[in-house]
Design a protein around this motif. Structure first.
Motif, PDB file in Angstrom:
ATOM      1  N   THR A  60      35.133  59.268  43.331  1.00  0.00           N
ATOM      2  CA  THR A  60      35.641  58.097  44.054  1.00  0.00           C
ATOM      3  C   THR A  60      34.577  57.543  44.998  1.00  0.00           C
ATOM      4  O   THR A  60      34.360  56.326  45.069  1.00  0.00           O
ATOM      5  N   GLN A 109      45.666  48.281  53.875  1.00  0.00           N
ATOM      6  CA  GLN A 109      45.704  48.167  52.422  1.00  0.00           C
ATOM      7  C   GLN A 109      45.087  46.826  52.001  1.00  0.00           C
ATOM      8  O   GLN A 109      44.752  46.005  52.859  1.00  0.00           O
ATOM      9  N   SER A 151      43.812  55.385  51.486  1.00  0.00           N
ATOM     10  CA  SER A 151      44.580  55.219  50.249  1.00  0.00           C
ATOM     11  C   SER A 151      44.348  53.865  49.576  1.00  0.00           C
ATOM     12  O   SER A 151      44.716  53.703  48.418  1.00  0.00           O
ATOM     13  N   ALA A 152      43.737  52.912  50.269  1.00  0.00           N
ATOM     14  CA  ALA A 152      43.424  51.639  49.606  1.00  0.00           C
ATOM     15  C   ALA A 152      42.311  51.805  48.566  1.00  0.00           C
ATOM     16  O   ALA A 152      42.112  50.939  47.718  1.00  0.00           O
ATOM     17  N   ILE A 153      41.608  52.937  48.618  1.00  0.00           N
ATOM     18  CA  ILE A 153      40.585  53.240  47.596  1.00  0.00           C
ATOM     19  C   ILE A 153      40.866  54.591  46.920  1.00  0.00           C
ATOM     20  O   ILE A 153      40.870  54.690  45.697  1.00  0.00           O
ATOM     21  N   CYS A 154      41.102  55.639  47.734  1.00  0.00           N
ATOM     22  CA  CYS A 154      41.363  56.979  47.177  1.00  0.00           C
ATOM     23  C   CYS A 154      42.655  56.982  46.375  1.00  0.00           C
ATOM     24  O   CYS A 154      43.727  56.707  46.924  1.00  0.00           O
ATOM     25  N   GLN A 175      43.448  55.012  43.938  1.00  0.00           N
ATOM     26  CA  GLN A 175      43.722  53.746  43.240  1.00  0.00           C
ATOM     27  C   GLN A 175      43.284  53.889  41.781  1.00  0.00           C
ATOM     28  O   GLN A 175      42.330  54.617  41.486  1.00  0.00           O
ATOM     29  N   ASP A 218      41.618  51.982  39.921  1.00  0.00           N
ATOM     30  CA  ASP A 218      40.215  51.591  39.764  1.00  0.00           C
ATOM     31  C   ASP A 218      39.575  51.466  41.161  1.00  0.00           C
ATOM     32  O   ASP A 218      39.588  50.387  41.755  1.00  0.00           O
ATOM     33  N   PRO A 219      39.016  52.567  41.665  1.00  0.00           N
ATOM     34  CA  PRO A 219      38.464  52.548  43.023  1.00  0.00           C
ATOM     35  C   PRO A 219      37.364  51.505  43.209  1.00  0.00           C
ATOM     36  O   PRO A 219      37.246  50.913  44.295  1.00  0.00           O
ATOM     37  N   ALA A 240      39.080  48.143  43.562  1.00  0.00           N
ATOM     38  CA  ALA A 240      39.752  48.099  44.868  1.00  0.00           C
ATOM     39  C   ALA A 240      38.734  47.853  45.979  1.00  0.00           C
ATOM     40  O   ALA A 240      38.980  47.081  46.912  1.00  0.00           O
TER      41      ALA A 240
END
Lengths: 212, 212
Positions: free
Chosen positions: A26, A169, A188-191, A193, A195-196, A199
């Motif tokens: 990630t 987010q 959590s907006a990247i981890c 997701q 498709d990091p 995102a």
């Protein structure tokens, strides 16, 4: 070290990212897509595993020029020669971290109100985290939520580079940037997701849009 | 540093000792009564509190010439210039601790079987803890109990100074010393006892008696 770019600050979460391997993957994808800082935060982990994650993250991020910040554990940062350390109000004091880490490394400090911001040692601290701006599920011991209005007020007296954190987010970064913060920190907006990288790119677009 | 005396090694427990103040008081009394090493171990604590305890313990123990060992947190040991660090199998590797701590500090390593003992880096490790010899209530994540017979077997191949740990109470030290260990580590046999100094003196008597 070149000027610290706080625009999009990824805080890794072991559970959301799917363990050590997921965290490294990630972080790598997010950094390739433009995340400007990555923090390793795994308060439940023993240090042998923490060290291993730090070694692998540094190997993934160094070629991309993205600084790796270690949460809390100064000894891990020293062991892997990380770019810096991030401490909270109950962690080692900034003065102690600076003494052991030397003048060239990054030190970030979590703050959640005006008095903590005012107490941040100006010449020893590279940036402050300010939050939680919104309710968050990834930090059970978080301070009371600040909210956008009070956050904007805090930014008016900003004395140090600042990154907003807590429940941010996709679609929520623009008003924070407009309030004067230098970047946003997300978990959590990247981890976790699907498709990091996508995102990350979307968040960066939003941040850049709010600045222009 | 003078030769390390492992005879009676006190591991502090925050709950049994009654918090920070109780730990400092217990450590001071035990050191005055002859405890030869004191370890700060508070895995649940945040580092700000850990640091404060380490500062106060060092101030209490330095005048008595009793080394303060910090469990796990190398950064705390560096911050207070403690005598050394004690690590377990899931903590930072001895090699990393030695590199950051320098050649003159003490490093102890927890071991619980023959293979872990054989793997202890001989020239980097000052002593090994071997245990749990008996069932213990102060370490929920302890390894399987070794027992006196297997412990005696482990002592036959001893390559490093060793301290026995795990469930050792008053009256239980003599057979361990007779098996060849250099000292015993205790928690509840001193922490939380009505008279920690008397408990220390009684244990020391027993250890010295077993040696003569």
């Amino acid at each position: 070290m070149s000027k610290l770019d706080l625009s999009l600050y990824l805080v890794l979460d072991p559970e959301l990212c799917g363990g050590l391997a997921g965290m490294v993957q990630t972080a790598h994808r997010a950094a390739q897509a433009g995340a400007s800082v990555v923090q390793l935060r795994a308060p439940q982990w023993k240090k042998r595993q923490y060290l291993q994650a730090a070694i692998e993250l540094k190997a993934a991020l160094d070629p991309l020029g993205v600084p790796l910040i270690i949460n809390d554990h100064l000894d891990i940062a020293l062991a892997v020669d990380a770019a810096g350390v991030h401490v909270g109000q109950a962690d080692l004091p900034v003065e102690v971290v600076r003494r052991l880490l030397g003048p060239d490394k990054l030190i970030g400090l979590s703050t959640s109100n005006a008095s903590q911001l005012a107490a941040a040692p100006l010449h020893l601290t590279n940036y402050v985290g300010v939050g939680p701006v919104y309710p968050t599920g990834t930090k059970p011991d978080a301070s009371p939520v600040i909210g956008l209005a009070a956050f904007s007020q805090l930014m008016r007296d900003k004395r140090l580079p600042a990154v907003a954190i807590g429940g941010i987010q996709a679609g929520m970064a623009a008003p924070l940037i407009a309030a004067g913060v230098d970047g946003v920190a997300v978990v959590s907006a990247i981890c976790g997701q699907p498709d990091p990288a996508a995102a990350t790119a979307a968040l960066l677009n939003e941040i850049r849009g709010a600045r222009s």
